[in-house]
Design an enzyme around this catalytic site. Structure first.
Site, short mmCIF file in Angstrom:
data_model
loop_
_atom_site.label_atom_id
_atom_site.label_comp_id
_atom_site.label_asym_id
_atom_site.label_seq_id
_atom_site.Cartn_x
_atom_site.Cartn_y
_atom_site.Cartn_z
N SER A 280 0.80 -1.24 0.00
CA SER A 280 0.00 0.00 0.00
C SER A 280 0.83 1.28 0.00
CB SER A 280 -0.96 -0.04 1.18
OG SER A 280 -1.74 -1.19 1.03
N ARG B 142 7.19 6.51 -4.55
CA ARG B 142 7.81 7.05 -3.33
C ARG B 142 7.23 6.31 -2.14
NH1 ARG B 142 4.61 11.09 -5.56
NH2 ARG B 142 2.47 10.74 -4.90
N ASP C 244 -4.11 -1.33 -1.09
CA ASP C 244 -5.19 -1.67 -0.16
C ASP C 244 -6.55 -1.09 -0.59
OD1 ASP C 244 -4.32 0.91 0.45
OD2 ASP C 244 -4.09 0.58 2.60
C1 BGC Z 1 -0.35 5.21 0.42
C2 BGC Z 1 -1.47 4.51 -0.32
C3 BGC Z 1 -2.34 3.74 0.65
C4 BGC Z 1 -2.77 4.62 1.82
C5 BGC Z 1 -3.61 3.87 2.83
C6 BGC Z 1 -0.88 6.01 1.59
O1 BGC Z 1 0.17 6.55 2.33
O2 BGC Z 1 0.37 6.05 -0.43
O3 BGC Z 1 -0.96 3.65 -1.30
O4 BGC Z 1 -3.45 3.26 -0.04
O5 BGC Z 1 -1.65 5.17 2.45
O6 BGC Z 1 -2.94 2.78 3.35
#
Ligand code: BGC
Length: 498
Positions: free
Chosen positions: A178, A193, A231
């Site tokens: 995620s 990133r 996620d």
């Molecule tokens: C991430 C996402 C993720 C979200 C919730 C963010 O910091 O960049 O990819 O879906 O957090 O977990």
């Protein structure tokens, strides 16, 4: 002097620690405390800083909607609107055994999911807590740890009976990773990133699916990485599996983000791939990056600026830093530190414990807001137990009101994000369900109600047509369903294109 009262209770922090608290009220006169009036004056100041008017929210929604469009039209935008290669909705008839691995902001989870069709499933899982070192050291080492946990899980869950892997059985795996990854196909993902305080070296700019496969090989596991998912995408698919009215999924946890289903014809930046224009594909918005670097649209206070400047990624994830669980406690702590410096709070007391960055867990805001006692015994407990600080009722009421301002702002900004997708997709009239998950959504008292209230402030009465609900487990069940959908597409000779 009024008689003191006792109270006790226990709660669990996001760090996993369970704390039992036994307190009594103390209206001691020996320390110079702030008066009720001083606290009320200060509160008014913070109210004006942290309150979002409906008009301001509508302006944010407008800018947000344009940003979403831009991300779909052009590659490499700040809000990247990532095509996920998850095509269309599940039928609800997906079946079989699937492994799911979830590398979240706080834990690593391994699951065995048995999809039974008709929207039903069974799941068995194990959780491992990630250490701060693991989040910062070499990326390959982090993936080795993931493979090691999978190995242990497979070993301990191999046997006879339900919820067990059959000896020698080879399994498809959905890996929920995620963090923003740009994808060329479903089993590929180049990390744009790190977010949520991760900083593992040698990983940004690389294909994490490849790195993870390398770690799997070390353990010679009978596992095939079928899909790399976010996620939010998992949540979207899992929620639709059980509630077909779901059109959007959001996560409000350590980080924040959303996914929704888009018409391929409206994703201009992938037109050259020649995918059937009539198809639909899930988009991982990565909306936490909205307003990053330029800071033109969001109402940032000086506390937000400090959070940003002192983070490991200054300038980035501007929207997320105002909303997600990783930061809310720190914002409140910075306000308290300012009042300490101004000589308003805790005069004559040693405040060193409160001066440590990130020591004020966002769970404390939830606890303060949900304290049912008139004397705010839970708030007393938090300040004495964790920070060795005595408080008066007026101060405690102020702390609680401050938590409410920060929590409410987060929920109203979240509503702006949801409203932007709703506007872009034209879902307002017919209405839609929004599957939501994450610690903030699930545990912060009143968060969902405040999001709904925000949606009505933006859209008027029609805002009631947009309803969030507690989503299905996207990283486990969702990832398994996506692995099943992908396997089905591959078996049918439809790998990338519809
Ligand atoms: C991430 C996402 C993720 C979200 C919730 C963010 O910091 O960049 O990819 O879906 O957090 O977990």
């Amino acid at each position: 002097m009024p008689a003191s009262r006792r109270g006790s209770g226990s709660f669990t922090l996001t760090t996993g620690q369970t704390i039992a608290i036994h307190t009594r009220t103390q209206d001691e006169e020996d320390l110079p405390h702030a008066t009720k009036k001083t606290m009320a004056d200060h509160l008014r100041k913070y109210e004006s800083l942290f309150t979002l008017t409906p008009q301001r929210m509508r302006m944010i929604v407008e800018a947000f909607t344009e940003t979403l469009e831009l991300g779909l039209n052009k590659p490499n935008q700040i809000v990247p609107m990532i095509p996920t290669y998850v095509f269309g909705w599940p039928t609800g008839q997906e079946k079989g055994d699937f492994l799911a691995l979830d590398l979240g902001g706080t834990n690593l989870r391994v699951c065995l999911v048995t999809l039974q069709g008709e929207g039903k499933f069974e799941i068995s899982q194990t959780k491992y807590r990630l250490t701060e070192e693991q989040k910062q050291e070499d990326g390959q080492k982090l993936f080795d740890f993931c493979a090691e946990c999978l190995n242990t899980f497979v070993e301990t869950n191999t046997g006879e009976g339900a919820g067990q892997l059959k000896p020698g059985q080879s399994l498809p795996l959905g890996f929920t990773f995620s963090y923003p990854c740009s994808q060329e196909r479903i089993d590929h993902g180049e990390l744009i990133r790190w977010t949520k305080g991760f900083g593992a070296g040698n990983t940004e700019g690389r294909d994490v699916a490849e790195m993870f496969k390398k770690s799997l090989e070390k353990y010679q596991l009978p596992i095939k990485l079928t899909a790399l998912i976010n996620d939010t995408t998992g949540t979207l698919i899992a929620s639709h599996y059980v509630n077909p009215k779901t059109k959007i999924a959001v996560i409000f946890g350590t980080g924040c983000n959303a996914a929704y289903m888009e018409h391929v014809k409206d994703i201009a930046k992938i037109e050259h791939l020649g995918i059937d224009a009539g198809a639909e594909m899930a988009i991982n918005c990565e909306w936490g990056a909205f307003d990053s670097f330029e800071h033109e649209h969001l109402p940032r206070t000086k506390y937000d600026t400090i959070v940003d400047d002192t983070s490991n990624k200054p300038g980035e994830q501007a929207f997320e830093k105002l909303i997600s669980g990783r930061y809310l406690g720190e914002i409140l702590r910075l306000v308290l530190c300012e009042l300490i410096d101004e000589g308003v709070l805790f005069l004559g007391q040693n405040t060193y414990k409160l001066e440590k960055p990130y020591c004020f867990d966002t769970a404390f805001l939830s606890l303060m807001e949900s304290d049912p006692t008139d004397e705010l015994l839970m708030v007393i407990g938090i300040f004495t137990h964790f920070f060795a600080l005595e408080t008066t009722l007026a101060e405690r009421q102020f702390f609680r009101a401050l938590a409410k301002l920060i929590g409410r702002r987060a929920a109203r900004l979240s509503a702006c994000g949801i409203a932007a997708i709703v506007s872009k997709m034209g879902y307002l009239e017919e209405g839609c369900s929004v599957g939501a998950d994450g610690s903030l959504y699930n545990k912060y008292p009143g968060f969902a109600d405040r999001v709904h209230e925000g949606l009505q402030d933006i859209f008027g009465d029609k805002g009631r047509n947009i309803v969030t609900y507690h989503a299905e487990d996207g990283s486990g069940v969702g990832s398994a369903i996506i692995a099943a959908m992908t396997k089905h597409r591959k078996d049918a000779g439809l790998y990338l294109h519809v």
